[in-house]
Write an enzyme that holds these catalytic residues in place. Structure first.
Site, PDB file in Angstrom:
ATOM      1  N   ASP C  94       0.809  -1.214   0.000  1.00 16.94           N
ATOM      2  CA  ASP C  94       0.000   0.000   0.000  1.00 16.94           C
ATOM      3  C   ASP C  94       0.846   1.268   0.000  1.00 16.94           C
ATOM      4  O   ASP C  94       0.460   2.276  -0.578  1.00 16.94           O
ATOM      5  CB  ASP C  94      -0.913   0.012   1.235  1.00 16.94           C
ATOM      6  CG  ASP C  94      -2.341  -0.353   0.868  1.00 16.94           C
ATOM      7  OD1 ASP C  94      -2.752  -0.010  -0.251  1.00 16.94           O
ATOM      8  OD2 ASP C  94      -3.027  -0.982   1.691  1.00 16.94           O
ATOM      9  N   ILE C  97       1.565   2.328  -3.475  1.00 19.45           N
ATOM     10  CA  ILE C  97       0.445   2.527  -4.387  1.00 19.45           C
ATOM     11  C   ILE C  97      -0.171   3.888  -4.108  1.00 19.45           C
ATOM     12  O   ILE C  97      -0.502   4.201  -2.960  1.00 19.45           O
ATOM     13  CB  ILE C  97      -0.634   1.431  -4.208  1.00 19.45           C
ATOM     14  CG1 ILE C  97      -0.029   0.049  -4.399  1.00 19.45           C
ATOM     15  CG2 ILE C  97      -1.778   1.646  -5.198  1.00 19.45           C
ATOM     16  CD1 ILE C  97      -0.990  -1.084  -4.096  1.00 19.45           C
ATOM     17  N   GLU C 133      -6.344   1.539   1.334  1.00 24.07           N
ATOM     18  CA  GLU C 133      -5.884   2.895   1.632  1.00 24.07           C
ATOM     19  C   GLU C 133      -6.034   3.742   0.383  1.00 24.07           C
ATOM     20  O   GLU C 133      -5.358   3.507  -0.612  1.00 24.07           O
ATOM     21  CB  GLU C 133      -4.432   2.882   2.122  1.00 24.07           C
ATOM     22  CG  GLU C 133      -4.324   2.313   3.525  1.00 24.07           C
ATOM     23  CD  GLU C 133      -2.907   2.298   4.062  1.00 24.07           C
ATOM     24  OE1 GLU C 133      -2.042   2.961   3.480  1.00 24.07           O
ATOM     25  OE2 GLU C 133      -2.688   1.597   5.062  1.00 24.07           O
ATOM     26  N   ASP C 135      -5.432   7.223  -1.252  1.00 23.24           N
ATOM     27  CA  ASP C 135      -4.541   8.331  -0.920  1.00 23.24           C
ATOM     28  C   ASP C 135      -5.117   9.687  -1.293  1.00 23.24           C
ATOM     29  O   ASP C 135      -4.985  10.649  -0.568  1.00 23.24           O
ATOM     30  CB  ASP C 135      -3.203   8.117  -1.609  1.00 23.24           C
ATOM     31  CG  ASP C 135      -2.576   6.809  -1.171  1.00 23.24           C
ATOM     32  OD1 ASP C 135      -2.292   6.700   0.025  1.00 23.24           O
ATOM     33  OD2 ASP C 135      -2.438   5.901  -1.990  1.00 23.24           O
ATOM     34  N   HIS C 179     -13.719   9.592 -18.180  1.00 28.43           N
ATOM     35  CA  HIS C 179     -14.288   9.962 -19.479  1.00 28.43           C
ATOM     36  C   HIS C 179     -13.269  10.818 -20.210  1.00 28.43           C
ATOM     37  O   HIS C 179     -12.737  11.758 -19.648  1.00 28.43           O
ATOM     38  CB  HIS C 179     -15.584  10.740 -19.287  1.00 28.43           C
ATOM     39  CG  HIS C 179     -16.698   9.903 -18.764  1.00 28.43           C
ATOM     40  ND1 HIS C 179     -17.411   9.055 -19.569  1.00 28.43           N
ATOM     41  CD2 HIS C 179     -17.192   9.749 -17.519  1.00 28.43           C
ATOM     42  CE1 HIS C 179     -18.323   8.434 -18.830  1.00 28.43           C
ATOM     43  NE2 HIS C 179     -18.205   8.827 -17.577  1.00 28.43           N
ATOM     44  N   CYS C 221     -12.447   6.593 -23.605  1.00 25.91           N
ATOM     45  CA  CYS C 221     -12.711   6.699 -25.042  1.00 25.91           C
ATOM     46  C   CYS C 221     -11.490   7.308 -25.719  1.00 25.91           C
ATOM     47  O   CYS C 221     -10.839   8.190 -25.155  1.00 25.91           O
ATOM     48  CB  CYS C 221     -13.918   7.591 -25.284  1.00 25.91           C
ATOM     49  SG  CYS C 221     -15.424   6.916 -24.589  1.00 25.91           S
ATOM     50  N   SER C 247     -14.917   3.657 -25.736  1.00 25.89           N
ATOM     51  CA  SER C 247     -14.732   2.516 -24.842  1.00 25.89           C
ATOM     52  C   SER C 247     -16.059   2.286 -24.160  1.00 25.89           C
ATOM     53  O   SER C 247     -16.714   3.246 -23.754  1.00 25.89           O
ATOM     54  CB  SER C 247     -13.676   2.826 -23.785  1.00 25.89           C
ATOM     55  OG  SER C 247     -12.422   2.808 -24.376  1.00 25.89           O
ATOM     56  N   SER C 249     -18.733   0.059 -21.397  1.00 28.32           N
ATOM     57  CA  SER C 249     -18.783  -0.730 -20.175  1.00 28.32           C
ATOM     58  C   SER C 249     -19.033  -2.184 -20.560  1.00 28.32           C
ATOM     59  O   SER C 249     -19.496  -2.489 -21.656  1.00 28.32           O
ATOM     60  CB  SER C 249     -19.901  -0.206 -19.273  1.00 28.32           C
ATOM     61  OG  SER C 249     -21.134  -0.377 -19.911  1.00 28.32           O
TER      62      SER C 249
END
Lengths: 545, 403, 396
Positions: C94, C97, C133, C135, C179, C221, C247, C249
């Site tokens: 973590d 990241i 976690e 951030d 998006h 997209c 793109s 879903s």
């Protein structure tokens, strides 16, 4: 090599045992309180005390800190406290609105929705109090995965009357004093990412002790839930860290038969597997409901008139507590919940007015006791809500008894700068409703000052009431949403271009007219022999200038 | 009493009745009629804080001059009292306007009743007065300063102007034309331009006197409020625009939509832009400083940071002082219709945006642009007519234009 | 006599041998220490993730960004959390990241399953779990903050958990979803991050030696446009769609009520599920498997894809260093006197409760110190001035 390692290990142990360590104590407790409306209020408290420890003196920030060694006290938090020389720290992350009338006074008073942080710090450090306040926010934001960094000067106040230190403040050499910094973010969300680091600070997370019950999936499904961190210094005792979790569960909603029976497993989805070995004390208290007719299992270790307690001891077996009403087929909600509030004060705060330019703020208080109560009223409003103090009115019944309201301190808001702070004292006559109202103006913000979801509105921090007698437990009103006028976010360029065009046109035309000469031009039939047909007339006035 | 005087009396009585009917209570914070610098509720908030020992300038609500504080701390907050006071102030303004006309025409032509009624029933002036906006005080002081200048009474003229500049800083830009007016005369010389001929040694003491008054008033304000915080909140507001409350002017939406890193630059540009007109207008109209004052009043009304309708109203009413220019106006109908358009659109779109919530900010911005175009058109036409008149009548086959 | 002769000799000898022995012992100790270090190193290296990798990196980082706000963008939250779960499962801790979520989907009031985020229609796997976690969240997810994280230009008080503390031996996985359009990605429906911003930020990172190799993945997209302008070395990039292509879903969950994951991320995660910490699967296989029209951009990357392991970016490299200086602790006790509560003046009862407004006491005292003292003087000056003007007027 193994021998060497052993020697090093032994010498380390030797050093450890040779120096006097600070004594640390850890206590944990859980209180379960069945409520009148079938809900169950739970209150976890984890207290770590370092005996004999003192907060870091602000002036010592110039030097390297003496090294600290903690066994039970969380290092990550201890480092923050030392780094910014914080004397007292209180952080709360709550979600939902605590219903005082139905649920009474909470175990921990800080139940205002959203995030609330307040810190007492001494001045006289190489860095300013405000810089350390900013640093504290950032450090805590990193530690608890919150957006506390949003608590800028526009949200920071210093309400010393409503937030006196909970512990003691060490005496600083004159002229230095302690300062309070307080801010709240009413829209801050609370979720698993906040609980994860919170649990990591406990000596016995998840595996043992009452902390084993803290299951995020159940906790965040509760009707109300909140996390709290309180650090204070008690003179002659030491630095105390108190971590609390409160939640109000609704067993009626969770059960398929609509019953209010509960067990630890039904509330938390877990049971207590074993006691926390490092806890000096670990107990579960169950407050007994007044209406009776319930069965509590297993047998408690201590029995008091209104509550029972279970002590978690080493070597205990898995513990699940259950309370059920065997006679009850289905829980029926009492109908007199709001008419018979169990809190000392009922309070409601509302905003009125549909316009995006003005509104009225109204606070309606009701004293539910037989004696008059004196309360301190704290209102913190962001700068874009400008209170008109001269319109402040107090109503009690049909009269306007101004003597009920007084001792007022007021800091007016500074646009784009700092918030309004209003602290006043109110006297609430017994069983009377007192209505405090004031008119306010809404400001217009720059388009860059609006959040991405500007149309949602702005959350105003809850007002706080502090009864001046008794436990002085703070009462928080609801956080209200205020609607501010929004500019158009899509066309800053267009606005800049159009306004500048208008200004430039006027400027251009004015200077054109002021600098060019007037001439009379022949525009009639063409005269013979004059192709240009342009004739200057001597009367032109410009040349005299 | 002549019929004209009766007319005036009726107008004043009708105004007083309207004001006493408390119709203006709902207009008190109307954004077209009262800006953050002159709204009445803010004035009351300031006096309240002042009376309770809190510096009214420690926050952003109160932006009036400290010179308002003693008077309004003393005056009880009664709507009836206010109605009478504001009507009285407007009557003083109307009287000053008539005096200016008398000084200009030499009392030859009697248009006093017309002028006074033009001031009293001009909706741009009447509505701010109903809303008890202190813009009425600014206008009254300005007109008094011009009146005393026309009558060449130096100390009251300079004192009024210093006071007006204290209340609203952009008024200080009228000092050069009013100085010229003090040193020459108010008679119309538009048709026969001549150079300004007074020795510059006469100018210096007058300027010094003005700044002495100005400094004394500033000092008094500073001493009374115990510091300089008032300056940042009143004069400073016009320079850094901390309050973006909508008004009919050009600044507020421009700086609402401005990118943060360009804000200081454009604040500087917009402030400079106001300054840039003073010298050229004074030089061009040096033969008729009253006309220069008139043009500058119009330009300030259009480009000042927190304008209200009262600023444009003063300019439009002052048009009646110069009947000789009327026949040379090029497009009075267009300007009038634009003003009518703006006058109807401003409250409507304002309500649609902040009241009903069915329109957005661009609606009101668009109507404030129309108002700006109307004001700009009126100013440009006035400048044209003021210059064109010197050429006089030309034959049918001839046209007057600029080289 | 011989004895007498031998005695000093033997003494000298024994002294010498003693010296030699000590020297030997010291040598031995040094030798032992070195071998211990080597064995510890071996131990960690043998058990390290990506032991067979050719990569020169010593640590792994991941920056995972969901730039969309609002409940209906649930799938962007779950895309990012799916990646978070994968990199965490494959060994990135973590602390390495940086997770940015623009909205709170898990504890959203509209979420029927509090504290849970699902990425599949059957709700089989809770991505939020019990140990997470985040951030940067909510309003903190801005273009500015992301660029600051990447380039390391943050305020001094920003905590370590919110910083990308990478170096020139770090492999960084950057994942962004939201998006977007041709050459931009929207942040919170409010601002945009352009592909040039990304390219310049990566170049700045390269110049500041903030990465060794980078894997940049975009699910939006026209995703390919987001990495079309990159020009810094050692970057591998892939995305969900071509320029001019949307793109979409992947699937809805009827109980969650919205789409739960995007197609590209779904197939990527499906591929990743079969990978473990010691997997030798390489990037070429990944490029062949994912269902994206936009291919993997590898022209900036110096290694062949079939010799680049998936775990070079998704796995965590663990390295331990053995330090020898012992850690000592000392405790000093300080005696401090406390302030009595009444000295603070906070709780003193007020006798008389008539309206008595005063400025708030703390921090603003200087400001009010002289306020109101000389009002009369000020007004006297104004009155005097008026008198003076009237007098001059009379004289004229």
């Amino acid at each position: 090599m193994h021998i060497h390692a052993l020697i090093i290990l032994a010498s380390l142990i030797g050093i450890n045992s040779a120096t006097p360590t600070q004594e640390e104590e850890y206590h944990e407790s859980l209180t379960l309180r069945p409520l009148r409306d079938g809900k169950v209020a739970t209150h976890f408290a984890f207290t770590t005390l370092i005996r004999g420890a003192v907060p870091r003196a602000p002036h010592s920030l110039a030097d390297d800190d003496v090294s600290q060694h903690y066994t039970l006290f969380p290092l990550a938090l201890g480092q923050i406290l030392r780094e910014y020389a914080i004397t007292e720290l209180h952080l709360n992350l709550n979600a939902g609105q605590w219903d005082y009338d139905r649920w009474g006074q909470p175990g921990e008073p800080a139940v205002g929705s959203g995030a609330e942080l307040w810190v007492w710090m001494g001045d006289g450090a190489p860095t300013s109090v405000d810089a350390r306040w900013k640093g504290t926010q950032n450090a805590l934001a990193g530690l608890f995965c919150t957006s506390l960094g949003g608590m800028d000067a526009q949200r920071t106040t210093s309400p010393t009357r409503a937030f006196p230190p909970a512990g003691n403040l060490p005496r600083l050499s004159a002229p230095h004093t302690h300062r309070l910094r307080h801010a709240s973010l009413p829209a801050e969300s609370v979720c698993t990412e906040n609980l994860t680091p919170f649990l990591k600070l406990l000596p016995c997370p998840v595996q043992a002790g009452v902390a084993a019950l803290l299951n995020p999936h159940r906790l965040f499904d509760a009707d109300w839930h909140g996390l709290g961190i309180d650090v204070r210094w008690i003179a002659g005792k030491g630095v105390e860290l108190r971590m609390t979790v409160q939640a109000v569960f609704d067993p009626v909603r969770m059960s398929s038969e609509g019953k209010r029976d509960w067990t630890l497993r039904s509330l938390f989805g877990r049971v207590i597997p074993r006691a926390c070995p490092v806890a000096s004390s670990s107990r579960i208290t169950v407050d007994l409901p007044a209406d009776g007719g319930f069965v509590l299992l297993p047998d408690p270790s201590e029995i008091y008139p209104t509550s029972v307690a279970f002590n978690l001891a080493r070597g205990m077996e898995e513990l699940d507590i259950s309370m059920h009403w065997s006679q009850e087929v289905r829980f029926s909600y009492p109908l007199d919940l709001t008419s018979t509030p169990i809190s000392a004060i009922s309070v409601d705060r509302t905003l009125k007015g549909a316009s995006q330019t003005h509104g009225d703020l109204a606070l309606v208080l009701r004293n539910n006791l037989h004696t008059p109560q004196r309360v301190l009223y704290l209102e913190t409003l962001p700068w874009y809500i400008e209170l008109y103090l001269h319109t402040l009115s107090v109503e009690c019944g049909h009269s306007r008894p101004y003597e009920l309201f007084g001792n007022l301190t007021y800091t007016p808001p500074v646009p784009h700068g700092s918030p309004t702070l209003l602290q006043a004292e109110l006297i609430l006559p017994p069983h009377e409703r007192v209505r405090v109202a004031a008119r306010f103006r809404k400001s217009f913000l720059r388009y860059t000052e609006h959040p991405p979801d500007a149309q949602r509105g702005w959350d105003l921090p809850p007002a706080v009431l502090v009864p001046e007698q008794g436990a002085r437990a703070r009462v928080y009103t609801r956080a209200v949403l205020v609607d501010l006028a929004t500019p158009d976010f899509s066309m800053p360029y267009n606005v800049i271009i159009m306004t500048c065009t208008l200004a430039a046109l006027v400027f251009g035309f004015v200077f054109n007219m002021l600098t060019r000469k007037f001439v009379v031009v022949y525009v009639g039939e063409k005269k013979e022999g004059d192709a240009r047909a342009l004739e200057r007339v001597e009367r032109s006035p410009s040349k005299e200038m | 009493m002549s019929a004209g005087r009766w007319t005036l009396l009726y107008i004043v009585a009708a105004r007083l009745l309207l004001a006493l009917s408390l119709i203006g209570e709902s207009l008190k914070e109307d954004h077209q009629l009262a800006s953050p610098l002159n709204a009445y509720p803010r004035l009351r908030e300031g006096t309240y804080l002042f009376n309770h020992g809190i510096s009214p300038y420690s926050g952003g609500t109160f932006r009036h001059s400290p010179l308002f504080l003693p008077f309004f701390s003393w005056l009880p907050d009664s709507p009836y009292l206010n109605a009478s006071l504001w009507t009285l102030v407007d009557c003083i303004s109307a009287w000053a306007l008539v005096s200016i006309w008398n000084a200009r025409s030499g009392g030859v032509r009697s248009r006093g009743v017309l002028l006074a009624s033009m001031y009293l029933i001009n909706p741009y002036l009447f509505l701010p007065s109903l809303a008890t906006s202190t813009a009425s005080f600014d206008n009254a002081l300005l007109l008094l300063a011009i009146k005393f200048a026309c009558e060449r009474r130096t100390p009251p003229c300079l004192f009024s102007l210093a006071f007006a500049s204290q209340l609203s800083l952009p008024s200080i830009l009228l000092l050069p034309p009013i100085l010229l007016l003090l040193l020459s005369d108010a008679k119309s010389h538009l048709a026969s331009p001549k150079s300004f001929s007074t020795s510059y040694s006469a100018v210096a003491p007058v300027v010094l006197e003005f700044f002495a008054y100005f400094a004394t008033l500033t000092g008094a304000a500073t001493i009374a409020t115990g510091g300089w915080s008032w300056a940042a909140n009143t004069w400073g507001a016009g320079l850094i625009l901390p309050d973006l409350t909508p008004n009919p002017g050009l600044w507020w939406y421009f700086f609402t939509e401005m990118f943060d890193h360009f804000r200081p630059f454009f604040l500087m540009v917009f402030s400079m832009h106001l300054l840039i007109y003073v010298a050229p207008v004074c030089i061009k109209f040096q033969h008729d400083p009253l006309y220069a004052t008139f043009i500058l009043v119009g330009l300030i009304a259009m480009f000042k940071p927190y304008p209200t309708l009262a600023d444009a109203g003063l300019f439009l009413t002052m048009f009646t002082l110069f009947p000789e220019t009327y026949r040379y106006l090029r497009y009075p109908i267009v300007t009038a219709l634009l003003h009518l358009h703006a006058f109807l659109l401003l409250p409507l779109f304002h309500h649609l945006w902040v009241g009903a919530g069915t329109g957005n900010a661009n609606f009101f911005y668009a109507s404030s642009l129309v108002f700006g175009v109307a004001n700009g058109g009126a100013i440009l036409d006035a400048i044209w007519a003021g210059l064109r008149i010197a050429v006089g009548e030309v034959g049918e086959d001839y046209a007057v234009m600029q080289e | 006599m011989r004895f007498l002769f031998y005695l000093p000799l033997s003494l000298i000898f024994s002294l010498f041998s003693l010296l030699a022995l000590t020297a030997c012992a010291a040598d031995l100790e040094a030798f032992q220490r070195a071998s211990a270090r080597a064995r510890i190193g071996q131990f960690f290296d043998r058990n390290a993730v990506g032991a067979s990798s050719e990569s020169k990196h010593t640590n792994n980082w991941a920056v995972l960004v969901c730039s969309s706000r609002y409940w209906f963008n649930y799938r962007h939250m779950s895309n990012t959390l799916g990646m978070y779960r994968t990199v965490k499962r494959l060994g990135i801790p973590d602390s390495n990241i940086i997770l940015m979520l623009a909205d709170d989907a898990a504890c959203n009031p509209r979420n029927r399953f509090p504290g849970c985020v699902y990425a599949d229609a059957g709700r089989h796997l809770d991505l939020y779990g019990e140990n997470i976690e985040v951030d940067y969240r909510g309003y903190e997810v801005t273009v500015e903050n992301l660029l600051r994280v990447l380039t390391g230009r943050v305020e001094p008080s920003v905590p370590r958990s919110k910083r990308l503390l990478s170096d020139d031996r770090s492999n960084i996985f950057v994942y962004m979803t939201g998006h977007g359009g041709n050459e931009f990605l929207k942040f919170q429906d409010n601002e945009e991050m352009s592909t040039f911003d990304v390219a310049d930020a990566f170049e700045q990172m390269w110049q500041k030696k903030r990465y060794n190799e980078m894997f940049f993945m975009v699910d939006t997209c026209q995703a390919k446009s987001m990495y079309s302008k990159l020009y810094s070395p050692n970057i591998l990039a892939t995305g969900s769609s071509q320029v001019g292509e949307n793109s979409y879903s992947y699937e809805n969950d009827m109980d969650v009520g919205v789409a739960v994951i995007d197609g590209f991320t779904h197939f990527t995660l499906e591929f990743m599920e079969n990978i473990n910490k010691t997997s030798a699967t390489n990037m070429q296989e990944f490029a062949n498997k994912i269902r994206s029209h936009a291919d993997v951009r590898s022209d900036l990357f110096h290694r062949p894809l079939d010799r680049t392991l998936i775990t070079d970016f998704f796995g965590g490299v663990a390295h331990a260093e053995v330090i020898e200086s012992p850690i000592t602790t000392s405790v000093t006790t300080v005696s401090v006197e406390s302030i009595a509560p009444e000295e603070l003046g906070l709780r003193e009862p007020v006798a008389d409760l008539l309206i008595n407004v005063s400025a708030a006491a703390d921090d603003v005292e200087d400001h009010y110190a002289h306020f109101g003292g000389k009002q009369q003087d000020g007004w006297a000056i104004v009155a005097g001035l008026v008198g003076y003007v009237v007098m001059r007027e009379r004289r004229q």
